[in-house]
Write a protein that holds these residues in place. Structure first.
Motif, PDB file in Angstrom:
ATOM      1  N   LEU A 100       0.829  -1.205   0.000  1.00  0.00           N
ATOM      2  CA  LEU A 100       0.000   0.000   0.000  1.00  0.00           C
ATOM      3  C   LEU A 100       0.864   1.255   0.000  1.00  0.00           C
ATOM      4  N   ILE A 101       0.332   2.284  -0.614  1.00  0.00           N
ATOM      5  CA  ILE A 101       1.016   3.577  -0.684  1.00  0.00           C
ATOM      6  C   ILE A 101       0.093   4.615  -0.060  1.00  0.00           C
ATOM      7  N   GLY A 102       0.651   5.447   0.808  1.00  0.00           N
ATOM      8  CA  GLY A 102      -0.139   6.468   1.473  1.00  0.00           C
ATOM      9  C   GLY A 102      -0.290   7.720   0.601  1.00  0.00           C
ATOM     10  N   LYS A 103      -1.107   8.674   1.088  1.00  0.00           N
ATOM     11  CA  LYS A 103      -1.293   9.933   0.368  1.00  0.00           C
ATOM     12  C   LYS A 103       0.010  10.701   0.333  1.00  0.00           C
ATOM     13  N   ASN A 104       0.250  11.368  -0.745  1.00  0.00           N
ATOM     14  CA  ASN A 104       1.445  12.185  -0.954  1.00  0.00           C
ATOM     15  C   ASN A 104       2.733  11.355  -0.907  1.00  0.00           C
ATOM     16  N   GLU A 105       2.648  10.084  -1.251  1.00  0.00           N
ATOM     17  CA  GLU A 105       3.828   9.243  -1.335  1.00  0.00           C
ATOM     18  C   GLU A 105       4.048   8.828  -2.784  1.00  0.00           C
ATOM     19  N   ILE A 106       5.288   8.603  -3.138  1.00  0.00           N
ATOM     20  CA  ILE A 106       5.641   8.200  -4.497  1.00  0.00           C
ATOM     21  C   ILE A 106       6.231   6.794  -4.430  1.00  0.00           C
ATOM     22  N   PHE A 107       5.758   5.922  -5.311  1.00  0.00           N
ATOM     23  CA  PHE A 107       6.249   4.553  -5.355  1.00  0.00           C
ATOM     24  C   PHE A 107       7.487   4.499  -6.244  1.00  0.00           C
ATOM     25  N   VAL A 108       8.576   3.973  -5.696  1.00  0.00           N
ATOM     26  CA  VAL A 108       9.817   3.820  -6.451  1.00  0.00           C
ATOM     27  C   VAL A 108      10.236   2.362  -6.334  1.00  0.00           C
ATOM     28  N   TRP A 109      10.479   1.746  -7.488  1.00  0.00           N
ATOM     29  CA  TRP A 109      10.901   0.346  -7.490  1.00  0.00           C
ATOM     30  C   TRP A 109      12.345   0.309  -7.935  1.00  0.00           C
ATOM     31  N   VAL A 110      13.219  -0.112  -7.035  1.00  0.00           N
ATOM     32  CA  VAL A 110      14.643  -0.150  -7.333  1.00  0.00           C
ATOM     33  C   VAL A 110      15.017  -1.576  -7.712  1.00  0.00           C
ATOM     34  N   ILE A 111      15.565  -1.722  -8.911  1.00  0.00           N
ATOM     35  CA  ILE A 111      16.010  -3.033  -9.365  1.00  0.00           C
ATOM     36  C   ILE A 111      17.507  -3.119  -9.117  1.00  0.00           C
ATOM     37  N   PRO A 112      17.950  -4.133  -8.421  1.00  0.00           N
ATOM     38  CA  PRO A 112      19.379  -4.268  -8.130  1.00  0.00           C
ATOM     39  C   PRO A 112      20.196  -4.438  -9.418  1.00  0.00           C
ATOM     40  N   HIS A 113      21.430  -3.964  -9.371  1.00  0.00           N
ATOM     41  CA  HIS A 113      22.310  -4.002 -10.535  1.00  0.00           C
ATOM     42  C   HIS A 113      22.616  -5.441 -10.964  1.00  0.00           C
ATOM     43  N   ASP A 114      22.755  -6.347  -9.992  1.00  0.00           N
ATOM     44  CA  ASP A 114      23.115  -7.721 -10.316  1.00  0.00           C
ATOM     45  C   ASP A 114      21.907  -8.620 -10.564  1.00  0.00           C
ATOM     46  N   ALA A 115      20.722  -8.034 -10.703  1.00  0.00           N
ATOM     47  CA  ALA A 115      19.519  -8.817 -10.982  1.00  0.00           C
ATOM     48  C   ALA A 115      19.584  -9.361 -12.403  1.00  0.00           C
ATOM     49  N   PRO A 116      19.117 -10.604 -12.611  1.00  0.00           N
ATOM     50  CA  PRO A 116      19.143 -11.167 -13.966  1.00  0.00           C
ATOM     51  C   PRO A 116      18.168 -10.422 -14.875  1.00  0.00           C
ATOM     52  N   THR A 117      18.606 -10.185 -16.060  1.00  0.00           N
ATOM     53  CA  THR A 117      17.749  -9.509 -17.038  1.00  0.00           C
ATOM     54  C   THR A 117      17.346 -10.523 -18.098  1.00  0.00           C
ATOM     55  N   SER A 118      16.136 -10.402 -18.543  1.00  0.00           N
ATOM     56  CA  SER A 118      15.669 -11.314 -19.596  1.00  0.00           C
ATOM     57  C   SER A 118      15.339 -10.488 -20.832  1.00  0.00           C
ATOM     58  N   HIS A 119      15.849 -10.912 -21.925  1.00  0.00           N
ATOM     59  CA  HIS A 119      15.578 -10.263 -23.210  1.00  0.00           C
ATOM     60  C   HIS A 119      14.872 -11.284 -24.093  1.00  0.00           C
TER      61      HIS A 119
END
Length: 123
Positions: A100-119
């Protein structure tokens, strides 16, 4: 068969001879039997040394398990106390578990640098 019977007879005669050499009276024999009968429960009965050692081992195991359960209960009691008396704990729990996100809050999703990427288009 005669040899087996005669060897048993010789063994019995030898034991009786040793017994007589010790010169026990009937009172001595009775007292020895009473002593043996009194010792039997101590070694093999319900309150024997073996049984007591086994019960002590079980007691130590259960006490260790009880201590773990008491620690877990203390953590749960602290969580309940926090949820009953603080709005911040409820909001934090809602953010972590429900996203859940409260009022006046911004959701930021940080993806780690070493996370596997799929193409999907890359071969």
């Amino acid at each position: 068969m005669a040899i087996a019977i005669s060897s048993r007879k010789l063994e019995t005669d030898r034991i009786i001879g040793l017994w007589r050499a010790l010169d026990f009276s009937r009172v001595d024999i009775v007292l020895l039997l009473v002593l043996l009968l009194l010792q039997y429960p101590l070694w093999f009965g319900a309150g024997s040394w073996w049984n007591v050692a086994s019960l002590q081992s079980q007691l130590h195991q259960r006490e260790a398990h009880l201590q773990e359960l008491e620690q877990r209960n203390a953590k749960l009691a602290a969580q309940v106390q926090s949820l009953e008396h603080g709005d911040g704990a409820i909001a934090d729990l809602a953010r972590r578990r429900l996203g859940l996100i409260g009022k006046n809050e911004i959701f930021v999703w940080v993806i780690p640098h070493d996370a596997p990427t799929s193409h999907p288009h890359k071969s």
